[in-house]
Design an enzyme around this catalytic site. Structure first.
Site, mmCIF file in Angstrom:
data_model
loop_
_atom_site.group_PDB
_atom_site.id
_atom_site.type_symbol
_atom_site.label_atom_id
_atom_site.label_comp_id
_atom_site.label_asym_id
_atom_site.label_seq_id
_atom_site.Cartn_x
_atom_site.Cartn_y
_atom_site.Cartn_z
ATOM 1 N N TYR A 141 0.846 -1.205 0.000
ATOM 2 C CA TYR A 141 0.000 0.000 0.000
ATOM 3 C C TYR A 141 0.878 1.251 0.000
ATOM 4 O O TYR A 141 0.680 2.169 -0.794
ATOM 5 C CB TYR A 141 -0.898 -0.030 1.244
ATOM 6 C CG TYR A 141 -1.785 1.166 1.394
ATOM 7 C CD1 TYR A 141 -2.921 1.312 0.605
ATOM 8 C CD2 TYR A 141 -1.502 2.160 2.336
ATOM 9 C CE1 TYR A 141 -3.751 2.419 0.743
ATOM 10 C CE2 TYR A 141 -2.324 3.264 2.484
ATOM 11 C CZ TYR A 141 -3.449 3.393 1.691
ATOM 12 O OH TYR A 141 -4.270 4.483 1.831
ATOM 13 N N LYS B 229 1.157 4.173 -2.916
ATOM 14 C CA LYS B 229 0.860 5.591 -2.677
ATOM 15 C C LYS B 229 2.079 6.454 -2.975
ATOM 16 O O LYS B 229 1.955 7.586 -3.443
ATOM 17 C CB LYS B 229 0.367 5.791 -1.241
ATOM 18 C CG LYS B 229 -1.000 5.141 -0.981
ATOM 19 C CD LYS B 229 -2.067 5.721 -1.905
ATOM 20 C CE LYS B 229 -3.448 5.196 -1.622
ATOM 21 N NZ LYS B 229 -4.479 5.800 -2.463
HETATM 22 N N1 NAD Z 1 -9.031 5.822 5.371
HETATM 23 C C1 NAD Z 1 -7.759 6.182 5.543
HETATM 24 O O1 NAD Z 1 -7.211 6.132 6.655
HETATM 25 C C2 NAD Z 1 -6.951 6.667 4.384
HETATM 26 C C3 NAD Z 1 -5.706 7.269 4.644
HETATM 27 C C4 NAD Z 1 -4.939 7.700 3.580
HETATM 28 C C5 NAD Z 1 -5.390 7.558 2.285
HETATM 29 N N2 NAD Z 1 -6.601 6.976 2.067
HETATM 30 C C6 NAD Z 1 -7.018 6.829 0.673
HETATM 31 O O2 NAD Z 1 -8.258 7.459 0.488
HETATM 32 C C7 NAD Z 1 -8.954 6.822 -0.575
HETATM 33 C C8 NAD Z 1 -10.368 6.466 -0.142
HETATM 34 O O3 NAD Z 1 -10.266 5.563 0.952
HETATM 35 P P1 NAD Z 1 -11.429 5.373 2.018
HETATM 36 O O4 NAD Z 1 -10.793 5.333 3.345
HETATM 37 O O5 NAD Z 1 -12.530 6.318 1.762
HETATM 38 O O6 NAD Z 1 -11.840 3.872 1.680
HETATM 39 P P2 NAD Z 1 -13.262 3.172 1.433
HETATM 40 O O7 NAD Z 1 -12.957 1.713 1.421
HETATM 41 O O8 NAD Z 1 -14.272 3.701 2.358
HETATM 42 O O9 NAD Z 1 -13.616 3.657 -0.047
HETATM 43 C C9 NAD Z 1 -12.880 3.205 -1.153
HETATM 44 C C10 NAD Z 1 -13.808 3.159 -2.331
HETATM 45 O O10 NAD Z 1 -13.041 2.698 -3.466
HETATM 46 C C11 NAD Z 1 -13.812 1.727 -4.131
HETATM 47 N N3 NAD Z 1 -12.964 0.770 -4.838
HETATM 48 C C12 NAD Z 1 -11.998 -0.016 -4.310
HETATM 49 N N4 NAD Z 1 -11.503 -0.825 -5.249
HETATM 50 C C13 NAD Z 1 -12.177 -0.544 -6.396
HETATM 51 C C14 NAD Z 1 -12.136 -1.068 -7.705
HETATM 52 N N5 NAD Z 1 -11.318 -2.085 -8.036
HETATM 53 N N6 NAD Z 1 -12.962 -0.546 -8.633
HETATM 54 C C15 NAD Z 1 -13.827 0.459 -8.313
HETATM 55 N N7 NAD Z 1 -13.915 0.972 -7.093
HETATM 56 C C16 NAD Z 1 -13.102 0.479 -6.133
HETATM 57 C C17 NAD Z 1 -14.593 1.012 -3.045
HETATM 58 O O11 NAD Z 1 -15.728 0.314 -3.555
HETATM 59 C C18 NAD Z 1 -14.952 2.170 -2.124
HETATM 60 O O12 NAD Z 1 -16.182 2.757 -2.476
HETATM 61 C C19 NAD Z 1 -8.124 5.588 -0.954
HETATM 62 O O13 NAD Z 1 -7.323 5.892 -2.086
HETATM 63 C C20 NAD Z 1 -7.246 5.395 0.261
HETATM 64 O O14 NAD Z 1 -6.039 4.738 -0.038
HETATM 65 C C21 NAD Z 1 -7.405 6.531 3.069
#
Ligand code: NAD
Length: 249
Positions: free
Chosen positions: A153, A157
């Site tokens: 991961y 990123k």
């Molecule tokens: N939550 C955290 O702590 C955090 C921290 C840093 C970065 N992020 C990044 O923020 C972004 C959103 O994360 P989140 O926490 O809202 O996660 P989440 O799991 O709530 O949402 C992720 C969304 O991406 C969609 N998704 C995943 N794989 C997919 C695919 N193959 N095709 C289509 N859609 C797909 C999922 O269905 C979901 O709706 C991500 O890129 C994540 O890496 C999250």
């Protein structure tokens, strides 16, 4: 007058967490949002949360598949004509200790977290207007800070962050901005199961939220996405925006 009146947005990951909060925020500020996710029900729920507006256009696609990315981009252009903002938010997290790691895990993570955003940029770029267009890529503090058990991961990123910084320079002659936004820990379904994975004690993460003693909320990140994508962020370009509440992990 809303900041996003008349602005067209292509946003991935809109069915949950940060992407959902960003979609609702941008819709509430007047945008038309072409919302891509693999989770159709989640997309429908996002539309409801935004009040059922017809400016919300859901599109189901599995972004691990490049041809699905190409089709989604083509459909967005067919529906919207012009894409003012491309927001690559969808992502996956795998917690895998090095001992049990398989390269296929890395391939899957990279397909969704890196190759899909890259392919969206390539496909949509001809339809992003010079001078006012913006690309927002959601990276992570994992790109530059240690995140044990999450090497795949973190590496994905890091790749998306580096890509964004170089793309910003490449697109500067067209005055299209590229802004990588790196959240710290945010309470979403992505992180919900981390504590229990493979019996790993991840309390290390829980000690790192000094600002309000809580992880981020999706809305905290959505506000930054909206700022970066709007004219308010006009002088923000090619630099990582960390939104982590001052977290020290
Ligand atoms: N939550 C955290 O702590 C955090 C921290 C840093 C970065 N992020 C990044 O923020 C972004 C959103 O994360 P989140 O926490 O809202 O996660 P989440 O799991 O709530 O949402 C992720 C969304 O991406 C969609 N998704 C995943 N794989 C997919 C695919 N193959 N095709 C289509 N859609 C797909 C999922 O269905 C979901 O709706 C991500 O890129 C994540 O890496 C999250």
């Amino acid at each position: 007058m809303n900041r996003f009146d008349g602005r067209n947005v292509l946003l991935t990951g809109a069915a949950s967490g940060i992407g959902r909060a960003a979609a609702v925020r941008l819709l509430n500020e007047g945008a038309t949002v072409f919302a891509v996710d693999r989770d159709e029900d989640g997309l429908a729920e996002t539309g409801k949360l935004a009040g059922g507006t017809d400016r919300f256009v859901p599109w189901q696609a599995d972004l691990a598949d490049e041809s699905a990315v190409v089709s989604a981009a083509a459909e967005a252009v067919a529906r919207l004509g012009r894409v003012d903002v491309l927001a690559n938010v969808a992502g996956v997290l795998r917690v895998t200790p090095m001992e049990s790691l398989r390269l296929d895990d890395y391939r899957q993570i990279f397909a969704i977290n890196v190759f899909a955003p890259v392919a969206f940029c390539r496909e949509v770029l001809p339809h992003i207007p010079d001078r006012t267009g913006v690309i927002v890529n959601v990276t992570s503090t994992a790109a530059t800070k240690a995140h044990p058990w999450m090497t795949g991961y973190a590496a994905s990123k890091g790749a998306l962050l580096s890509f964004s910084i170089s793309l910003a320079a490449e697109l500067a002659p067209r005055r299209i901005r590229v802004v990588p936004i790196s959240p710290g820990g945010v309470a979403t379904p992505l992180t919900a199961n981390r504590e229990t994975f493979a019996g790993i004690d991840t309390s290390w993460y829980a000690r790192t939220y000094p600002l309000w003693g809580r992880p981020g909320r999706p809305e905290d990140i959505a506000g930054t996405i909206a700022y970066a994508a709007s004219a308010d962020g006009a002088y923000l370009n090619g630099v990582e925006v960390r939104v982590d509440g001052g977290s020290h992990s």
